[in-house]
Design an enzyme around this catalytic site. Structure first.
Site, PDB file in Angstrom:
ATOM      1  N   GLY A  54       0.845  -1.193   0.000  1.00  0.00           N
ATOM      2  CA  GLY A  54       0.000   0.000   0.000  1.00  0.00           C
ATOM      3  C   GLY A  54       0.882   1.245   0.000  1.00  0.00           C
ATOM      4  N   ALA A 189      -2.870  13.583   7.005  1.00  0.00           N
ATOM      5  CA  ALA A 189      -2.603  14.699   7.923  1.00  0.00           C
ATOM      6  C   ALA A 189      -3.476  15.907   7.604  1.00  0.00           C
ATOM      7  CB  ALA A 189      -1.123  15.073   7.847  1.00  0.00           C
ATOM      8  N   HIS A 313       4.760  28.151 -20.479  1.00  0.00           N
ATOM      9  CA  HIS A 313       5.616  27.161 -21.134  1.00  0.00           C
ATOM     10  C   HIS A 313       7.077  27.577 -20.967  1.00  0.00           C
ATOM     11  CE1 HIS A 313       7.004  24.307 -24.154  1.00  0.00           C
ATOM     12  NE2 HIS A 313       7.764  25.279 -24.620  1.00  0.00           N
TER      13      HIS A 313
END
Ligand SMILES: Cc1cc2nc3c(=O)[nH]c(=O)nc-3n(C[C@H](O)[C@H](O)[C@H](O)COP(=O)(O)OP(=O)(O)OC[C@H]3O[C@@H](n4cnc5c(N)ncnc54)[C@H](O)[C@@H]3O)c2cc1C
Length: 334
Positions: A54, A189, A313
């Site tokens: 996980g 959190a 960009h």
């Protein structure tokens, strides 16, 4: 320890969560360790076997393999990070493999012998294997810390999933609020922080409710993974047909220049109103980029509204705009 009684008209419980051990192998801190131990090992181990692929397992695999440890991950499910989409996790899986991490999916740890430091595995074909490592990090989940707090005596409803609260963080005892990992749900959190704020406002007599609409989920592997809203699988289950826009970092000048072009941005759009319902990003700075998607979901922005946005960009951010354009058939650089 000195006992002290503190009285208060309102109380907020935020005792967090604790790691779940394997049923047949309690944590000893010396060889069978949890994430807390893994953050303060006396030296970098030569080998580390991680049980559970996980978020926490993948993060420690990524951290320790980059420090030179030979890492093996054992995951009983069919893939790493079961909550995220296959196309996203397969990119991380490939990158971890390139970094030297060995991953065994569809494989369960059946037993552990601490005396001989042996881990016994069985895969889905029934094949057995034994492994050895300097440490066994067990990261199979966390459970809310609800024991020995007198919850029953204070009429506070709870289960093994955590303390029950309403959307104002109030428990079944009107004077007592709870928030964070101890209420189960999304154990992050920033979620705990948001819930804590709501609990404090309500405890002080104001009215506040939690907003779970756009919670970003960040995974600090290399490359990073970040997502917000629905996954593609969830969006298809909820809406049936959906629009999917993608942009690969290999087509981003900024990503190519930095020599880390692995990954992509994926955006999910509900075709009914072109509402943006989910973002998944895998690649460098994904955990920063997801902030843009979080704002879009929070503000309920549609893909059409983003069409004439001008993105700077060369930046990684323009990949988000390109993915959005791709979702409504307007992509230029995909
Ligand atoms: C390895 C790891 C990595 C993580 N990484 C991230 C991340 O990158 N991003 C993210 O958003 N989340 C992350 N999390 C999750 C995040 O740490 C938790 O969601 C968050 O800390 C929950 O906050 P909390 O206040 O509910 O509980 P906690 O932060 O666990 O705080 C609970 C506190 O209560 C204390 N306590 C418990 N019982 C008592 C008692 N009886 N009396 C007094 N004090 C008590 C505990 O000692 C603890 O200090 C991670 C978690 C782990 C384990």
């Amino acid at each position: 320890m000195k006992n002290e009684v503190i009285e208060a008209s309102k109380i907020i419980i935020s005792t967090g969560s604790e790691p779940i051990p394997l049923p047949f192998a309690p944590f000893d801190g010396d060889w069978i360790i949890h994430s807390g131990h893994a953050m303060s090992l006396p030296s970098i181990p030569d080998s580390l076997l991680i049980v559970g692929g996980g978020v926490i397992g993948c993060e420690f695999a990524s951290i320790y393999s980059r420090m030179g440890t030979k890492v093996t991950v054992i995951e009983m499910g069919e893939k790493l990070l079961p909550e995220e989409d296959d196309d996203i996790t397969s990119i991380l899986h490939g990158e971890l493999k390139d970094q030297g991490v060995t991953v065994h999916i569809s494989t369960a740890v059946k037993n552990i012998n601490a005396a001989s430091k042996t881990v016994f595995l069985e895969n889905s074909d029934g094949e057995l294997e034994e492994m050895h490592a300097d440490y066994v990090l067990v990261s199979i989940g966390r459970k809310p810390r609800v024991n020995e707090m007198g919850l029953e005596e204070n009429d506070i409803d709870f289960s093994r999933l955590g303390i029950s609260v309403d959307d104002r963080m109030q428990t079944s005892n009107p004077s007592i609020y709870a928030c964070g990992d101890v209420i189960g749900g999304i154990q992050l959190a920033h979620v705990a922080f948001h819930e804590g704020r709501v609990a404090a406002l309500n405890a002080c007599g104001q009215f506040a409710q939690v907003n779970y609409r756009a919670i970003p989920r960040c995974i600090y592997t290399s490359p990073e993974i970040a997502s917000v809203g629905l996954t593609e699988k969830e969006a298809r289950q909820k809406y049936g047909e959906i629009k999917v826009g993608e942009f690969a970092f290999s087509a981003s000048g900024k990503a190519v220049l930095s020599n880390k072009p692995a990954g992509k941005v994926k955006v999910l759009v509900n075709p009914q109103y072109n509402e943006i319902v989910g973002f998944s990003i895998v690649g460098q700075h994904a955990t920063e980029l997801i902030g843009q998607g979080t704002i879009m979901l929070h503000a309920e922005i549609t893909a059409d509204m983003m069409e004439d946005l001008v993105a700077a960009h060369p930046t990684l951010s323009e990949s988000i705009h390109e993915a959005l354009l791709n979702s409504v058939g307007q992509a230029v650089h995909c």
